[in-house]
Design a protein around this motif. Structure first.
Motif, PDB file in Angstrom:
ATOM      1  N   MET A   1       1.152  -1.475   0.252  1.00 33.62           N
ATOM      2  CA  MET A   1      -0.233  -0.036  -0.682  1.00 33.62           C
ATOM      3  C   MET A   1       0.840   1.607  -0.372  1.00 33.62           C
ATOM      4  O   MET A   1       1.828   1.412   0.641  1.00 33.62           O
ATOM      5  N   ILE A   2       0.098   2.312  -0.668  1.00 35.88           N
ATOM      6  CA  ILE A   2       0.950   3.520  -0.241  1.00 35.88           C
ATOM      7  C   ILE A   2       0.714   4.811   0.325  1.00 35.88           C
ATOM      8  O   ILE A   2      -0.826   4.772  -0.022  1.00 35.88           O
ATOM      9  N   MET A   3       1.302   5.280   1.572  1.00 30.02           N
ATOM     10  CA  MET A   3       0.840   6.472   2.140  1.00 30.02           C
ATOM     11  C   MET A   3       1.258   7.651   1.061  1.00 30.02           C
ATOM     12  O   MET A   3       2.803   7.559   1.015  1.00 30.02           O
ATOM     13  N   ARG A   4       0.278   7.749   1.096  1.00 31.80           N
ATOM     14  CA  ARG A   4       0.198   9.903   0.139  1.00 31.80           C
ATOM     15  C   ARG A   4      -0.021  11.007   1.224  1.00 31.80           C
ATOM     16  O   ARG A   4      -0.995  11.107   1.923  1.00 31.80           O
ATOM     17  N   ILE A   5       1.697  11.506   1.044  1.00 35.25           N
ATOM     18  CA  ILE A   5       0.529  12.831   2.462  1.00 35.25           C
ATOM     19  C   ILE A   5       1.292  14.407   2.494  1.00 35.25           C
ATOM     20  O   ILE A   5       1.667  14.640   1.040  1.00 35.25           O
ATOM     21  N   PHE A   6      -0.408  14.676   1.520  1.00 41.07           N
ATOM     22  CA  PHE A   6      -0.531  15.920   1.347  1.00 41.07           C
ATOM     23  C   PHE A   6      -0.509  17.024   1.672  1.00 41.07           C
ATOM     24  O   PHE A   6      -1.525  17.135   2.958  1.00 41.07           O
ATOM     25  N   GLN A   7       0.308  18.081   1.535  1.00 42.30           N
ATOM     26  CA  GLN A   7      -0.196  19.443   2.876  1.00 42.30           C
ATOM     27  C   GLN A   7      -0.397  20.729   2.227  1.00 42.30           C
ATOM     28  O   GLN A   7       0.159  20.617   0.970  1.00 42.30           O
ATOM     29  N   VAL A   8      -1.148  21.738   2.757  1.00 40.82           N
ATOM     30  CA  VAL A   8      -1.215  22.834   1.830  1.00 40.82           C
ATOM     31  C   VAL A   8      -0.933  23.873   2.980  1.00 40.82           C
ATOM     32  O   VAL A   8      -1.447  23.678   4.358  1.00 40.82           O
ATOM     33  N   GLN A   9      -0.454  25.046   2.372  1.00 44.98           N
ATOM     34  CA  GLN A   9      -0.611  26.328   3.345  1.00 44.98           C
ATOM     35  C   GLN A   9      -1.541  27.056   2.066  1.00 44.98           C
ATOM     36  O   GLN A   9      -1.188  27.468   1.614  1.00 44.98           O
ATOM     37  N   VAL A  10      -2.325  27.578   2.921  1.00 46.88           N
ATOM     38  CA  VAL A  10      -3.593  28.745   2.478  1.00 46.88           C
ATOM     39  C   VAL A  10      -3.021  29.998   2.384  1.00 46.88           C
ATOM     40  O   VAL A  10      -2.240  30.585   3.502  1.00 46.88           O
ATOM     41  N   LYS A  11      -3.354  30.429   1.015  1.00 45.58           N
ATOM     42  CA  LYS A  11      -2.904  32.080   1.331  1.00 45.58           C
ATOM     43  C   LYS A  11      -3.308  32.845   2.778  1.00 45.58           C
ATOM     44  O   LYS A  11      -4.699  32.391   3.168  1.00 45.58           O
ATOM     45  N   GLU A  12      -3.088  33.752   3.357  1.00 54.03           N
ATOM     46  CA  GLU A  12      -3.572  34.480   4.296  1.00 54.03           C
ATOM     47  C   GLU A  12      -5.293  35.416   3.943  1.00 54.03           C
ATOM     48  O   GLU A  12      -4.926  35.561   2.394  1.00 54.03           O
ATOM     49  N   GLY A  13      -5.262  35.421   4.813  1.00 53.44           N
ATOM     50  CA  GLY A  13      -7.201  35.826   4.539  1.00 53.44           C
ATOM     51  C   GLY A  13      -7.770  34.418   3.783  1.00 53.44           C
ATOM     52  O   GLY A  13      -9.724  35.292   3.617  1.00 53.44           O
ATOM     53  N   LYS A  14      -7.733  33.534   3.092  1.00 54.89           N
ATOM     54  CA  LYS A  14      -8.342  32.561   2.494  1.00 54.89           C
ATOM     55  C   LYS A  14      -8.972  31.425   3.537  1.00 54.89           C
ATOM     56  O   LYS A  14      -8.740  30.734   3.148  1.00 54.89           O
ATOM     57  N   GLU A  15      -8.636  31.167   4.851  1.00 55.83           N
ATOM     58  CA  GLU A  15      -8.574  30.518   6.017  1.00 55.83           C
ATOM     59  C   GLU A  15     -10.349  29.637   6.281  1.00 55.83           C
ATOM     60  O   GLU A  15     -10.250  28.958   5.744  1.00 55.83           O
ATOM     61  N   ASP A  16     -10.528  30.737   6.220  1.00 52.97           N
ATOM     62  CA  ASP A  16     -12.411  30.597   6.044  1.00 52.97           C
ATOM     63  C   ASP A  16     -13.279  29.849   5.210  1.00 52.97           C
ATOM     64  O   ASP A  16     -14.046  29.074   4.615  1.00 52.97           O
ATOM     65  N   GLU A  17     -12.495  30.635   3.652  1.00 52.31           N
ATOM     66  CA  GLU A  17     -12.833  29.993   2.332  1.00 52.31           C
ATOM     67  C   GLU A  17     -12.379  28.576   1.996  1.00 52.31           C
ATOM     68  O   GLU A  17     -12.511  27.298   1.655  1.00 52.31           O
ATOM     69  N   PHE A  18     -10.818  28.718   2.837  1.00 52.37           N
ATOM     70  CA  PHE A  18     -10.494  27.135   2.383  1.00 52.37           C
ATOM     71  C   PHE A  18     -11.505  26.077   3.479  1.00 52.37           C
ATOM     72  O   PHE A  18     -11.308  24.684   2.686  1.00 52.37           O
ATOM     73  N   THR A  19     -11.426  26.427   4.102  1.00 50.29           N
ATOM     74  CA  THR A  19     -11.900  25.450   5.908  1.00 50.29           C
ATOM     75  C   THR A  19     -13.341  25.349   5.185  1.00 50.29           C
ATOM     76  O   THR A  19     -13.519  23.967   5.145  1.00 50.29           O
ATOM     77  N   GLU A  20     -14.092  26.069   4.594  1.00 55.89           N
ATOM     78  CA  GLU A  20     -15.482  25.355   3.367  1.00 55.89           C
ATOM     79  C   GLU A  20     -15.178  24.688   2.252  1.00 55.89           C
ATOM     80  O   GLU A  20     -16.099  23.268   2.650  1.00 55.89           O
ATOM     81  N   PHE A  21     -14.030  24.748   1.782  1.00 51.98           N
ATOM     82  CA  PHE A  21     -13.839  23.689   0.854  1.00 51.98           C
ATOM     83  C   PHE A  21     -13.667  22.782   1.209  1.00 51.98           C
ATOM     84  O   PHE A  21     -13.467  21.368   0.802  1.00 51.98           O
ATOM     85  N   PHE A  22     -12.207  22.413   2.279  1.00 48.87           N
ATOM     86  CA  PHE A  22     -11.389  21.576   3.057  1.00 48.87           C
ATOM     87  C   PHE A  22     -13.260  20.477   3.658  1.00 48.87           C
ATOM     88  O   PHE A  22     -12.636  19.020   2.757  1.00 48.87           O
ATOM     89  N   HIS A  23     -13.944  20.948   4.213  1.00 46.40           N
ATOM     90  CA  HIS A  23     -14.860  20.190   4.977  1.00 46.40           C
ATOM     91  C   HIS A  23     -16.493  18.994   3.612  1.00 46.40           C
ATOM     92  O   HIS A  23     -16.813  18.580   4.148  1.00 46.40           O
ATOM     93  N   LYS A  24     -16.300  20.474   2.808  1.00 48.82           N
ATOM     94  CA  LYS A  24     -17.767  20.322   2.194  1.00 48.82           C
ATOM     95  C   LYS A  24     -17.425  20.122   0.904  1.00 48.82           C
ATOM     96  O   LYS A  24     -18.672  18.978   0.347  1.00 48.82           O
ATOM     97  N   ILE A  25     -16.136  19.562   0.323  1.00 52.78           N
ATOM     98  CA  ILE A  25     -16.089  19.448  -0.853  1.00 52.78           C
ATOM     99  C   ILE A  25     -14.679  18.101  -0.825  1.00 52.78           C
ATOM    100  O   ILE A  25     -14.994  17.220  -1.319  1.00 52.78           O
ATOM    101  N   ALA A  26     -13.401  18.807  -0.299  1.00 48.78           N
ATOM    102  CA  ALA A  26     -12.098  17.890  -0.192  1.00 48.78           C
ATOM    103  C   ALA A  26     -12.466  16.228  -0.016  1.00 48.78           C
ATOM    104  O   ALA A  26     -12.005  15.385  -0.269  1.00 48.78           O
ATOM    105  N   ILE A  27     -12.506  16.617   1.594  1.00 47.78           N
ATOM    106  CA  ILE A  27     -12.606  15.442   2.191  1.00 47.78           C
ATOM    107  C   ILE A  27     -13.565  14.266   1.840  1.00 47.78           C
ATOM    108  O   ILE A  27     -14.000  13.047   1.891  1.00 47.78           O
TER     109      ILE A  27
END
Length: 97
Positions: A1-27
Motif C-alpha cells: 500500500m502507498i501512503m500519500r501525505i498531502f499538505q497545503v498552506q492557504v493564502k493569508e486571509g483565505k482560511e475560512d474559504e479553504f476551511t469550507e472547501f476542505f470540509h464540504k468538497i475535499a474530505i
C-alpha cells in the motif's frame, strides 16, 4: 500500500474559504475515491493556522495513478482550491504494517 501525505498552506486571509472547501468538497471527495483504503484529514493547529493536510492510504500505486495520472508526484488540484492555496507539498511512502 502507498501512503500519500498531502499538505497545503492557504493564502493569508483565505482560511475560512479553504476551511469550507476542505470540509464540504475535499474530505467527502477523497473518502469516496476508489482505491483509497483510509483518509485522515488534518485541520490547522493553533501553531500553524494556515496549514491543512491529508494522509491517504492507497491500495497500490496503480489505483493512485488512475486517480492522479502518471505523474503522481504532482498534487491533484481541484479548481475550487487553486486560488486559495499558497503552497503544496506531497510525499509518498510504502506503508509499513
Amino acid at each position: 500500500m502507498i501512503m500519500r501525505i498531502f499538505q497545503v498552506q492557504v493564502k493569508e486571509g483565505k482560511e475560512d474559504e479553504f476551511t469550507e472547501f476542505f470540509h464540504k468538497i475535499a474530505i467527502p471527495m477523497m473518502k469516496e475515491t476508489a482505491g483509497i483504503v483510509q483518509v485522515l484529514p488534518g485541520a490547522p493547529h493553533s501553531d500553524s493556522p494556515r496549514e491543512f493536510s491529508f494522509v491517504m492510504v492507497w491500495k497500490d500505486l496503480a489505483t493512485l495513478k488512475k486517480f492522479v495520472g502518471e505523474d503522481y508526484s504532482s498534487p491533484h488540484i481541484d479548481p475550487a482550491e487553486a486560488e486559495l492555496v499558497e503552497s503544496r507539498l506531497i510525499k509518498h511512502y510504502e506503508l509499513v504494517e
